[in-house]
Structure formats: C-alpha cells, structure tokens
Design an enzyme around this catalytic site. Structure first.
Site, PDB file in Angstrom:
ATOM      1  N   PRO A   1     -15.896  -4.581   3.084  1.00  0.00           N
ATOM      2  CA  PRO A   1     -17.250  -4.950   3.728  1.00  0.00           C
ATOM      3  C   PRO A   1     -18.590  -3.888   3.364  1.00  0.00           C
ATOM      4  CG  PRO A   1     -15.977  -3.796   5.447  1.00  0.00           C
ATOM      5  CD  PRO A   1     -15.132  -3.760   4.163  1.00  0.00           C
TER       6      PRO A   1
ATOM      7  N   TYR B   1       0.901  -1.237  -0.126  1.00  0.00           N
ATOM      8  CA  TYR B   1       0.160   0.078   0.016  1.00  0.00           C
ATOM      9  C   TYR B   1       0.865   1.375  -0.036  1.00  0.00           C
ATOM     10  CZ  TYR B   1      -3.895  -3.170   1.508  1.00  0.00           C
ATOM     11  OH  TYR B   1      -4.527  -4.469   1.743  1.00  0.00           O
TER      12      TYR B   1
ATOM     13  N   HIS C   1      -0.295 -11.921   1.271  1.00  0.00           N
ATOM     14  CA  HIS C   1      -1.171 -11.011   0.661  1.00  0.00           C
ATOM     15  C   HIS C   1      -1.966 -11.791  -0.751  1.00  0.00           C
ATOM     16  CE1 HIS C   1      -1.553  -6.415  -0.194  1.00  0.00           C
ATOM     17  NE2 HIS C   1      -2.864  -7.169  -0.398  1.00  0.00           N
TER      18      HIS C   1
ATOM     19  N   GLY D   1     -17.222   1.029  -0.802  1.00  0.00           N
ATOM     20  CA  GLY D   1     -17.591   2.510  -0.951  1.00  0.00           C
ATOM     21  C   GLY D   1     -19.027   2.392  -1.505  1.00  0.00           C
TER      22      GLY D   1
ATOM     23  N   GLY E   1     -18.648  -2.707   0.206  1.00  0.00           N
ATOM     24  CA  GLY E   1     -18.512  -2.768  -1.256  1.00  0.00           C
ATOM     25  C   GLY E   1     -17.694  -1.764  -1.936  1.00  0.00           C
TER      26      GLY E   1
END
Length: 382
Positions: A256, A111, A175, A260, A258
């Site tokens: 969780p 990230y 990952h 956003g 979607g």
C-alpha cells in the site's frame, strides 16, 4: 487476523474445535514460556499513547470476516526487504501492532521460507483468540514452482498450523494461481478444510476476475489480495475490484505504500542489497525511476501538509477512502514506522478532496514496472 467476534465461523460442530483450540493454546503458551512474557510485552512507557491508538482503530469486513481497518503485513520482518530482523525485534513489532489495535496479521509459508509463520505464531500466542491470521499456500518449497494440488494443500496446511501454534487459519489464501490445477479443485480442497475447522475463510492472491468468479462458485471467497496503491491501480482497470464489489468479497492491498517508496524515505541514492532485497531487481526501483516517480511523493506531501500527515499516511488513507471493504496491510520491522502507518486511520478525505487528489493523480505517469518479469509471470491478469 483481526477482531474476534466471539462466534465460531467454521462449519464444524463447536465441541471438538473448542477442545482442540484449548489444547493448542495451552501448549503454545507453556511450550514457549510465554505465560510469563505475556506480562512483559504489555509493559510500555508509551501505554497511554498505545491505548489511544487502539481506541481509534475501527473494523471492516472481508466477506464475513471482521478485521481491523488496517492490518499488518509481516513478510518484511523476515524476508525480501533486506536481512531478516532480529527475532526479538520482530516479536516486539507484532505485539506493538496488537496493542495499537491491529488484529489482522498476514504471513505465508514461503516467507523465509517458514520463519515468518514461526515468528507470527510465537508473537501472537498470548492473544491468539483475539486476532485473525492470514497465511498462504501454493508453492512447492522443496521442489520449486507452484503446487496447488488438493493433496499438497492438505499436507502443507498441517505444517502451517504447527508453525503458527494454532488449530485454525482464519484466512487461507492461494498465493498465486496454479495453471496446472483447475481452480475448482483448489476451491474444493479449501472447502474440505473449512468443513474440518482447520480453515475458516478462503482467499486468493493476484488472481484475475474470471478465476475469482470460478472459485467463488465452489467455495465463497472472502478476500482477494493484490498489489494496489496510488502507483499501481491495476485492480481498478482489470475488473478485480468490480468483481469483489459485486460478489461481496473483501480486498486486501499489499504494497500500500509502494513497497516503501511512497513513504518518501527512498530516493535514487538508496542502495538495495541484491542478495537480500528483492526490490533491487524491480524496474521501478532503479535510480532513474526512483527519481522519475518523485511527483507521486510531491503529491502525497502536498495533501499531507493540509492534513498534518506523512506521505505514507496519505497513501494508506487514500486506499481506505476507496471502499469500506478494503483493508491495507502495510508492513514494517520498525515500531516508529508502525505507529506512523496506523496513524492513517485518522486521516480523512472529503469527497471533494478525493476528487481533487484523483484528478492530480491521473496526470502522473508511473515509470517502471511494478515487479520484474519473473514475478509478473505469476500474476494472473485475464
């Protein structure tokens, strides 16, 4: 990431680890000048509200790792959901999450790359021993592609520890499954790191049920992380949730809400920057599919009206209602959205309501794949 239970969860002797932890903690605080700032971040005009939120946050277990029932996905602060947020803003969000009861913070070396681990390390330094950190390995950031060779894992863990300003990683995920390296070798490398006290728990992300079983036979897996929401229920169908339940493994849904969409604040008019927002390439985020999937938002709003809850809160509460070993990690760079997400802890489904919701959910079709082909090729399905 999550609550400190006062016990050393490693397999190493307590003495050397404790000394190392003390040294790392003092170095992080002094080097960053955070001894003074640790006083200012706690000062807030909304302290009483924060205290109430913190008191309501329960805990759950991912294997033997105890964490807050809702964690914090930190990726979107630094990458993939638009330009990186201001560093000060990111620190404020992470520390606000802790003040509201979150003790489980999720990041990864990729990230940024690297910048999100650095942000998390700085933000949690004043309360490191009271939270749990999850981070991830498995990419070759310099050369590209996957790399889960044991020698690579043992190299990159040192860099992650340094960026996170800590002496141990509470939960270390692979990952993505690396098809070039037998999973038994990966699990064995993490097992070595656990013996050394550098890692406390082993996790996997987007792995199939078969691979999970093979890894678990070498080193017990504490948590599986996979996208899971009312719009992506693949883990219910591909045997992953069943395997987790059978083996006593916790499950951490990413996305969780979607990515956003399930907040109800994204529609066909929303513009996503293709240079900084990876959702712009996802089928599900095309204007046509954003409109076509609106029935999911309508369902969340319908139940939210009964519960005095927002669509995002209902989406997260639905996940919490599935099993006591599921810990969602919604992400945000906005304190108000953080407060909204964490409010899901107070939204309850009765058994009858859950049946009604699921019946309505089963009648809805999802339009568009969850990620584009490049990312889906990295997801192990069988």
């Amino acid at each position: 990431m999550i609550m400190e239970n006062g016990k050393d969860e490693s397999n190493s002797s307590a003495g050397p680890i404790t000394d190392r932890r003390d040294f790392m903690t003092k170095t992080a605080l002094l080097g960053a000048g955070l001894v003074a700032s640790s006083l200012s971040w706690a000062a807030s005009s909304d302290q009483s509200k924060d205290s109430k939120s913190k008191a309501s946050m329960s805990t759950r277990k991912l294997g033997n790792l105890e964490v807050s029932a809702i964690g914090a996905g930190c990726m979107s602060i630094s990458a993939n959901y638009g330009p990186p947020a201001d560093k000060g803003q990111g620190i404020q969000v992470i520390r606000s999450a802790y003040e509201k009861g979150v003790t489980f913070f999720d990041t990864a070396e990729v990230y940024g790359p690297h910048t999100n681990e650095e942000l998390v390390g700085e933000a949690i330094a004043p309360f490191r021993d009271k939270v749990k950190i999850a981070t991830k390995f498995g990419y070759d950031i310099e050369k590209g592609g996957h790399n889960s060779r044991p020698e690579h894992i043992k190299k990159v863990v040192e860099a992650s520890l340094k960026r996170l300003r800590t002496d141990r990683i509470d939960l270390y995920y692979q990952h993505r499954v690396d098809k070039a390296v037998p999973i038994e070798e990966v699990a064995g490398a993490v097992k070595d790191l656990i013996r050394e006290g550098k890692v406390l728990h082993f996790g996997m992300s987007e792995a199939s049920a078969k691979t999970i079983r093979r890894a678990h036979a070498v080193q017990p897996v504490s948590a599986i992380q996979t996208e899971y929401s009312v719009m992506n229920r693949d883990p219910e169908r591909n045997g992953v949730l069943k395997t987790c339940e059978e083996l006593g493994i916790g499950f951490v849904p990413w996305g969780p809400v979607g990515m956003g969409y399930l907040t109800g604040k994204i529609d066909q008019r929303t513009k996503l920057d293709p240079k900084t927002d990876f959702r712009s390439e996802f089928e599900r985020f095309s204007p046509a599919n954003l409109q076509a999937n609106k029935s999911f938002i309508d369902l969340l709003k319908k139940f939210g009206d009964k519960k005095n809850a927002t669509p995002a809160q209902v989406a997260i509460a639905w996940l919490l209602a599935q099993s006591p070993w599921i810990v969602p990690i919604p992400g945000t760079r906005n304190v108000n959205h953080l407060t909204e997400n964490l409010g899901a802890i107070n939204v309850r489904f009765t058994p009858a309501e859950l049946r009604e919701f699921n019946a309505a959910l089963s009648k809805r079709k999802v339009h568009g794949g969850r990620m584009h082909a490049k990312f889906m090729q990295e997801v192990e399905t069988i």
